[in-house]
Design an enzyme around this catalytic site. Structure first.
Site, mmCIF file in Angstrom:
data_model
loop_
_atom_site.group_PDB
_atom_site.id
_atom_site.type_symbol
_atom_site.label_atom_id
_atom_site.label_comp_id
_atom_site.label_asym_id
_atom_site.label_seq_id
_atom_site.Cartn_x
_atom_site.Cartn_y
_atom_site.Cartn_z
ATOM 1 N N ASP A 1 -5.976 0.414 -4.272
ATOM 2 C CA ASP A 1 -5.891 0.084 -3.167
ATOM 3 C C ASP A 1 -7.489 -0.172 -2.435
ATOM 4 O O ASP A 1 -8.233 0.684 -2.011
ATOM 5 C CB ASP A 1 -5.189 1.114 -2.082
ATOM 6 C CG ASP A 1 -5.004 0.634 -0.719
ATOM 7 O OD1 ASP A 1 -5.516 -0.401 -0.457
ATOM 8 O OD2 ASP A 1 -4.263 1.317 -0.159
ATOM 9 N N TYR B 1 0.342 1.069 9.645
ATOM 10 C CA TYR B 1 -0.236 0.437 10.673
ATOM 11 C C TYR B 1 0.486 0.469 12.089
ATOM 12 O O TYR B 1 1.702 0.913 12.057
ATOM 13 C CB TYR B 1 -0.505 -1.211 10.716
ATOM 14 C CG TYR B 1 -1.541 -1.371 9.712
ATOM 15 C CD1 TYR B 1 -2.865 -1.182 9.655
ATOM 16 C CD2 TYR B 1 -0.923 -1.687 7.942
ATOM 17 C CE1 TYR B 1 -3.738 -1.325 8.719
ATOM 18 C CE2 TYR B 1 -2.016 -2.101 7.286
ATOM 19 C CZ TYR B 1 -3.342 -1.871 7.477
ATOM 20 O OH TYR B 1 -4.337 -2.207 6.543
ATOM 21 N N ARG C 1 0.947 -1.226 0.125
ATOM 22 C CA ARG C 1 -0.019 -0.054 0.087
ATOM 23 C C ARG C 1 1.042 1.299 -0.095
ATOM 24 O O ARG C 1 0.318 2.226 -0.359
ATOM 25 C CB ARG C 1 -1.115 0.046 1.132
ATOM 26 C CG ARG C 1 -1.716 -1.351 1.286
ATOM 27 C CD ARG C 1 -2.860 -1.279 2.311
ATOM 28 N NE ARG C 1 -3.632 -0.444 2.346
ATOM 29 C CZ ARG C 1 -4.520 -0.067 3.586
ATOM 30 N NH1 ARG C 1 -4.555 -0.909 4.369
ATOM 31 N NH2 ARG C 1 -5.326 1.052 3.445
ATOM 32 N N SER D 1 -8.124 0.572 1.266
ATOM 33 C CA SER D 1 -8.264 1.974 1.468
ATOM 34 C C SER D 1 -9.476 2.472 0.900
ATOM 35 O O SER D 1 -10.205 3.128 1.694
ATOM 36 C CB SER D 1 -7.094 2.740 0.872
ATOM 37 O OG SER D 1 -7.392 4.216 0.900
ATOM 38 N N GLN E 1 -1.529 2.897 -5.401
ATOM 39 C CA GLN E 1 -2.681 3.659 -4.551
ATOM 40 C C GLN E 1 -4.169 3.356 -5.235
ATOM 41 O O GLN E 1 -5.083 3.251 -4.852
ATOM 42 C CB GLN E 1 -2.314 4.968 -4.340
ATOM 43 C CG GLN E 1 -1.471 4.897 -3.266
ATOM 44 C CD GLN E 1 -1.005 6.523 -2.730
ATOM 45 O OE1 GLN E 1 -1.428 7.547 -3.109
ATOM 46 N NE2 GLN E 1 0.060 6.511 -1.742
#
Lengths: 378, 378
Positions: free
Chosen positions: A131, A227, A122, A134, A128
């Site tokens: 993704d 994360y 990611r 997301s 992106q």
């Protein structure tokens, strides 16, 4: 020969569909053939006729499976579908490779090429537009903010009326990743007093730019891939104790802290739940069979505490805004196809930093390094 | 002797309660005694203990009824409660006198003094703090806007993401009284493209001040008390035909046109419903047993058309935001009590322009001129 993309109807309970009519139209314009299983878009309010108008062919499930170059799905297809697939066909979707390695082995054994969105690297900027985690977290965050407002027994905004003034709701969002920020945005739009907490100090700016108050505890942790890292037991206890103070000051608590393939961190303790005032609303976006962020939350259920607080296990929020979620998902699928398509042929470059990670399996091999490490392969 | 205000538990399905703990506290401070029937506030998230803390006494239903100077309710109490009441006691609430004149006759026969919020002369400025229809319409409008967003399969706001842009929802609000304006406000807060239609040209300014587009048809009508007058058949047909064009251009249609005691006007014809695209959402705030604003709407039910549009019969919205609705309602009740209270005694001045209209019955007589006219009394 044209590349054929097939879309299967998802199992009951999943409202999304892997391709939207808009994306179908673009794919057809780019010389793909698109097959849609009858009724695949129904629960996203996309009927068969709309797909036909967009240039797709509506077919039965068997034809969609057997005629496909690529089968696009939201979740894992059922066993019967996998059994019908042949070596060399490609499957793309949220295939849960990190938590269901048996499924991965089965695909490899059948020499099905599998692109699993959970494996997307990611942080690579080229990735992106692909993704899905997301895009779907963004939908889920909006939706959980909305559901919180609709579920709550009071106004979110301050209201000034002839009969008097109503105070705005106090909303606390725990975990300010993509979903948390969208939840903050929605609650702010509705006029609530919002604060956001995250263990990653870097998220302060994002929270404050939405006009919300950023809260921190003395525990902070940034991990890989954006994360948070897993906390020690001591850190967890300290974090939970400090959060109890914040939680008690709010009417609505939305929790969004998830780490792929791991049990979500417990952010709201049993003590916080027990002490919550009547009418307090907990919305747990991380509610899952593995557990959630809120003590006692159950996926898909609303639990009322003896004190009259409510805990909503809001586990499948993206599926609850199906048309928009499907639109975004379809664009992610299209971005992957665009990336793989070299002069009208799908080329799987296993050495590419994006494709080589997105590929769970290719030609009988487990490709993704992350997946190999989880499966303890060399 | 102190004036005793009793609050009864409403029937199943009604979540509101006639007094909030905050208002109880103020009444007790002003020397009222307050009795709360056990569990009366439960569905508004006000538990018995909170009322006790506020200075009320929690009692059984029978004691609440027999000990009361004034009984405050949301809706008509059941027959058993009325039977237990005695001459000279007062009842205040939404008593539906205009549509249930039998109930009025029963109260008069028992010499119960009845204050019915439906009869309030809403244009008198002193009456505004007592205006339950307005406060509850305001709650209902907020709630129906929120429910529309939560029910809709797409985003309300425009969303710009890595995967692409989602267009904002197009929301049309038909009827821009108190509820309609709040629905517009909520949809605007959420970022939708909103337009509002009303047959009263005077509402243009209010709609535009919320940032929404005002739509008109060639039929216009202003009636009494701020309501639209009833249209002729020809005008209705013309209005409906013109509205069909507006409706077809929107994704979400919220209808709020109500006239007390009359069938709500049909604003969305069967033709509009039949032609609505898949995923179109109709929220009919006027849905009632008398009919609604949308052809085929049913109170409390969601109807899916063959085309895949949805019609939600959103008939009891204020009850769905019970804590805030009860807070506002309680303030209206308090305002009436303040108005009636002269040196610690409730005085019913039947010649007063507000009290004389609010009173359905007093000492065995039908008082309100509006009610007398509906009942065809001289």
């Amino acid at each position: 020969m044209a590349i054929t993309i097939s879309v299967l109807k998802e199992a009951t309970g999943e409202n999304r569909v892997a391709l939207s009519p808009d994306v179908v139209r673009k794919l057809v314009k780019n010389d793909y053939q698109v097959l849609i299983e009858q009724g695949a878009g129904e629960r996203s309010f996309y009927r068969d006729a709309v797909y036909t108008d967009a240039g797709a062919k509506v077919v039965d499930r068997s034809e969609a499976i057997t005629q496909a170059t690529v089968i696009a799905t939201i979740a894992q297809p059922d066993d019967a579908a996998i059994d019908q697939m042949k070596a060399g066909q490609t499957l793309i979707g949220l295939l849960a490779p990190l938590t269901d390695t048996e499924f991965v082995k089965k695909l490899a054994a059948k020499k099905i090429n599998a692109l699993a969105f959970e494996l997307l690297p990611r942080t690579v900027s080229r990735a992106q537009t692909m993704d899905v985690l997301s895009s779907q977290a963004s939908v889920a965050g909006y939706k959980v903010g909305l559901m919180a407002a609709d579920h709550f027994s009071r106004y979110f905004p301050m209201m000034i009326t002839a009969a008097g003034t109503a105070k705005p709701a106090k909303v606390l969002v725990l975990g300010t990743g993509v979903a948390g920020l969208q939840a903050i945005g929605t609650a702010k739009r509705l006029g609530a007093m919002v604060s956001g907490y995250d263990i990653r100090p870097a998220s302060r700016g994002e929270v404050e730019s939405l006009g919300a108050t950023f809260l921190t505890t003395s525990v902070s942790a940034t991990g890989e891939g954006g994360y948070a890292r897993q906390l020690t037991e001591e850190e967890t206890a300290q974090q939970q104790a400090e959060l109890e103070g914040f939680i008690a000051q709010n009417n609505v608590i939305i929790t969004t802290a998830q780490v792929p393939g791991r049990r979500p961190p417990l952010l709201v303790t049993q003590k916080s739940v027990d002490e919550a005032k009547t009418g307090t609303l907990f919305m747990d976006l991380a509610a899952s069979d593995l557990g959630g962020n809120v003590a006692g939350s159950k996926p898909g259920e609303t639990v009322t505490t003896p004190n009259g607080a409510e805990i909503v296990g809001a586990g499948d929020m993206a599926s609850q805004l199906p048309a928009s979620a499907s639109d975004m998902y379809a664009k992610n699928v299209q971005a992957v196809l665009n990336d793989l398509n070299k002069d009208g042929k799908l080329v799987f470059d296993i050495d590419d930093e994006v494709v080589g990670e997105l590929l769970a399996t290719y030609d009988g091999e487990i490709i993704s390094n992350r997946l190999r490490s989880v499966m303890e392969l060399p």
